[in-house]
Design a protein around this motif. Sequence first.
Motif, PDB file in Angstrom:
ATOM      1  N   PHE A  68      73.009 -30.370 -86.477  1.00 24.50           N
ATOM      2  CA  PHE A  68      73.626 -30.200 -85.265  1.00 24.50           C
ATOM      3  C   PHE A  68      73.291 -31.595 -84.522  1.00 24.50           C
ATOM      4  O   PHE A  68      72.666 -32.261 -84.569  1.00 24.50           O
ATOM      5  CB  PHE A  68      73.022 -28.831 -84.488  1.00 24.50           C
ATOM      6  N   ALA A  69      74.271 -31.579 -83.328  1.00 24.88           N
ATOM      7  CA  ALA A  69      74.281 -32.516 -82.387  1.00 24.88           C
ATOM      8  C   ALA A  69      74.428 -31.776 -81.068  1.00 24.88           C
ATOM      9  O   ALA A  69      75.544 -31.104 -81.005  1.00 24.88           O
ATOM     10  CB  ALA A  69      75.253 -33.777 -82.574  1.00 24.88           C
ATOM     11  N   SER A  70      73.603 -32.122 -80.254  1.00 17.44           N
ATOM     12  CA  SER A  70      73.592 -31.661 -78.947  1.00 17.44           C
ATOM     13  C   SER A  70      74.093 -32.880 -77.999  1.00 17.44           C
ATOM     14  O   SER A  70      73.472 -33.807 -77.868  1.00 17.44           O
ATOM     15  CB  SER A  70      72.488 -30.859 -78.382  1.00 17.44           C
ATOM     16  N   VAL A  71      75.034 -32.505 -77.138  1.00 18.07           N
ATOM     17  CA  VAL A  71      75.569 -33.312 -76.230  1.00 18.07           C
ATOM     18  C   VAL A  71      75.745 -33.036 -74.647  1.00 18.07           C
ATOM     19  O   VAL A  71      76.134 -31.749 -74.804  1.00 18.07           O
ATOM     20  CB  VAL A  71      77.211 -33.907 -76.781  1.00 18.07           C
ATOM     21  N   CYS A  72      75.596 -33.790 -73.878  1.00 16.30           N
ATOM     22  CA  CYS A  72      75.797 -33.484 -72.667  1.00 16.30           C
ATOM     23  C   CYS A  72      76.519 -34.852 -71.925  1.00 16.30           C
ATOM     24  O   CYS A  72      76.488 -35.898 -72.450  1.00 16.30           O
ATOM     25  CB  CYS A  72      74.390 -33.294 -71.628  1.00 16.30           C
ATOM     26  N   GLN A  73      76.907 -34.305 -70.553  1.00 18.28           N
ATOM     27  CA  GLN A  73      77.745 -35.530 -69.864  1.00 18.28           C
ATOM     28  C   GLN A  73      76.830 -36.078 -68.767  1.00 18.28           C
ATOM     29  O   GLN A  73      76.116 -35.248 -68.331  1.00 18.28           O
ATOM     30  CB  GLN A  73      79.022 -34.703 -69.306  1.00 18.28           C
ATOM     31  N   SER A  74      77.187 -37.422 -68.664  1.00 15.95           N
ATOM     32  CA  SER A  74      76.239 -37.905 -67.536  1.00 15.95           C
ATOM     33  C   SER A  74      77.186 -39.086 -67.107  1.00 15.95           C
ATOM     34  O   SER A  74      78.482 -38.955 -67.446  1.00 15.95           O
ATOM     35  CB  SER A  74      75.206 -38.713 -68.200  1.00 15.95           C
ATOM     36  N   TYR A  75      77.049 -39.497 -65.896  1.00 13.89           N
ATOM     37  CA  TYR A  75      77.829 -40.603 -65.140  1.00 13.89           C
ATOM     38  C   TYR A  75      77.110 -41.687 -64.869  1.00 13.89           C
ATOM     39  O   TYR A  75      75.752 -41.829 -64.780  1.00 13.89           O
ATOM     40  CB  TYR A  75      78.112 -39.802 -63.664  1.00 13.89           C
ATOM     41  N   SER A  76      77.590 -42.959 -64.768  1.00 12.45           N
ATOM     42  CA  SER A  76      76.838 -44.323 -64.216  1.00 12.45           C
ATOM     43  C   SER A  76      77.821 -45.163 -63.871  1.00 12.45           C
ATOM     44  O   SER A  76      79.292 -44.976 -64.345  1.00 12.45           O
ATOM     45  CB  SER A  76      76.324 -44.739 -65.544  1.00 12.45           C
ATOM     46  N   LEU A  77      77.882 -45.989 -63.226  1.00 13.20           N
ATOM     47  CA  LEU A  77      78.449 -47.232 -62.780  1.00 13.20           C
ATOM     48  C   LEU A  77      78.871 -48.315 -63.929  1.00 13.20           C
ATOM     49  O   LEU A  77      79.848 -48.678 -64.105  1.00 13.20           O
ATOM     50  CB  LEU A  77      77.857 -48.000 -61.554  1.00 13.20           C
ATOM     51  N   TYR A  78      77.603 -48.512 -64.664  1.00 13.46           N
ATOM     52  CA  TYR A  78      77.862 -49.447 -65.893  1.00 13.46           C
ATOM     53  C   TYR A  78      78.722 -48.835 -66.890  1.00 13.46           C
ATOM     54  O   TYR A  78      79.424 -49.525 -67.575  1.00 13.46           O
ATOM     55  CB  TYR A  78      76.353 -49.757 -66.458  1.00 13.46           C
ATOM     56  N   ALA A  79      78.761 -47.572 -67.143  1.00 14.89           N
ATOM     57  CA  ALA A  79      79.743 -46.979 -68.071  1.00 14.89           C
ATOM     58  C   ALA A  79      81.059 -46.930 -67.489  1.00 14.89           C
ATOM     59  O   ALA A  79      82.009 -46.403 -68.126  1.00 14.89           O
ATOM     60  CB  ALA A  79      79.297 -45.937 -68.498  1.00 14.89           C
ATOM     61  N   GLU A  80      81.346 -47.010 -66.025  1.00 16.74           N
ATOM     62  CA  GLU A  80      82.521 -47.007 -65.487  1.00 16.74           C
ATOM     63  C   GLU A  80      82.799 -45.428 -65.242  1.00 16.74           C
ATOM     64  O   GLU A  80      84.161 -45.223 -65.530  1.00 16.74           O
ATOM     65  CB  GLU A  80      83.640 -47.715 -66.074  1.00 16.74           C
ATOM     66  N   GLY A  81      82.243 -44.720 -65.197  1.00 15.27           N
ATOM     67  CA  GLY A  81      82.409 -43.277 -65.011  1.00 15.27           C
ATOM     68  C   GLY A  81      81.520 -42.191 -65.959  1.00 15.27           C
ATOM     69  O   GLY A  81      80.518 -42.538 -66.446  1.00 15.27           O
ATOM     70  N   GLN A  82      82.381 -41.266 -66.369  1.00 11.05           N
ATOM     71  CA  GLN A  82      81.697 -40.230 -67.499  1.00 11.05           C
ATOM     72  C   GLN A  82      81.402 -40.802 -69.027  1.00 11.05           C
ATOM     73  O   GLN A  82      82.228 -41.345 -69.199  1.00 11.05           O
ATOM     74  CB  GLN A  82      82.603 -39.064 -67.635  1.00 11.05           C
ATOM     75  N   PHE A  83      80.355 -40.239 -69.434  1.00 12.03           N
ATOM     76  CA  PHE A  83      80.113 -40.592 -70.800  1.00 12.03           C
ATOM     77  C   PHE A  83      79.054 -39.308 -71.304  1.00 12.03           C
ATOM     78  O   PHE A  83      78.782 -38.728 -70.413  1.00 12.03           O
ATOM     79  CB  PHE A  83      79.405 -41.933 -70.916  1.00 12.03           C
ATOM     80  N   GLY A  84      79.057 -39.309 -72.665  1.00 10.15           N
ATOM     81  CA  GLY A  84      78.275 -38.594 -73.288  1.00 10.15           C
ATOM     82  C   GLY A  84      76.951 -38.977 -73.811  1.00 10.15           C
ATOM     83  O   GLY A  84      76.842 -40.295 -74.144  1.00 10.15           O
ATOM     84  N   ILE A  85      76.162 -38.098 -73.883  1.00 13.15           N
ATOM     85  CA  ILE A  85      74.539 -38.729 -74.434  1.00 13.15           C
ATOM     86  C   ILE A  85      74.448 -37.528 -75.451  1.00 13.15           C
ATOM     87  O   ILE A  85      74.514 -36.370 -75.192  1.00 13.15           O
ATOM     88  CB  ILE A  85      73.500 -38.454 -73.181  1.00 13.15           C
ATOM     89  N   ILE A  86      74.141 -37.926 -76.625  1.00  3.83           N
ATOM     90  CA  ILE A  86      73.777 -37.383 -77.745  1.00  3.83           C
ATOM     91  C   ILE A  86      72.126 -36.915 -77.658  1.00  3.83           C
ATOM     92  O   ILE A  86      71.402 -37.955 -77.680  1.00  3.83           O
ATOM     93  CB  ILE A  86      74.086 -38.046 -79.141  1.00  3.83           C
TER      94      ILE A  86
END
Length: 155
Positions: A68-86
Motif C-alpha cells: 500500500f501507499a498512503s497519500v495526503c495533500q499538502s500545500y507550499s509556496l515552493y511547490a507552487e500550490g497543492q502537492f501530495g505526500i506519500i
Amino acid sequence: MKYQTIDSTKSEQIAMLAVCLTNEITERTGTKHFSVDVPLAIDLCKNYVSNGIYQVMAAFDADQIVGFASVCQSYSLYAEGQFGIIQEFYVMPEYRSKGIGQELLQSVVKLAKQQGWKRLELCTPPLPQYKGTVEFYKSNGFEVTGGHKMKHVIA
C-alpha cells in the motif's frame, strides 16, 4: 495483481501493514523510530480515509492487500500550490522485486495527476540501511532533494 484506492473497511489491513513497515525499519536500523498503537492506527486510518484526509492505494493479490501507499495533500509556496505526500509505502517482503512496488507507485502518480498535484514528495527510511530503497525511488522518477526528515514531539 489489482491496484485500487481502498475505502475505510480495509483500514485494519492497512494499519497492520503499517506496523510491519515500522517494525522492519526498527529491526533494520536497530533504533525504535516509531511506537505504533495498533487500535489507534486502525481508528486513524478509518477516520482519515472516511474523511478524505488520506487516500490509500493498495496492491491486491486476490482479496489480500500485499502492499500500500498512503497519500495526503499538502500545500507550499515552493511547490507552487497543492502537492501530495506519500506518508507510508510498503510491499510485503515476499512480493518484492516482482514489479509490484513500481506498479503501486505508477498508480499513485496517476492519482496525483487526477488530484491536480504538481509533485509528489516522500521521505525514505534511514541510510545506509535503506540505500536500496532510495535507488528504487530514483529508478521510478523521484530525485533526492536533500536534507533529513526531522521531528519535534509535542507532548
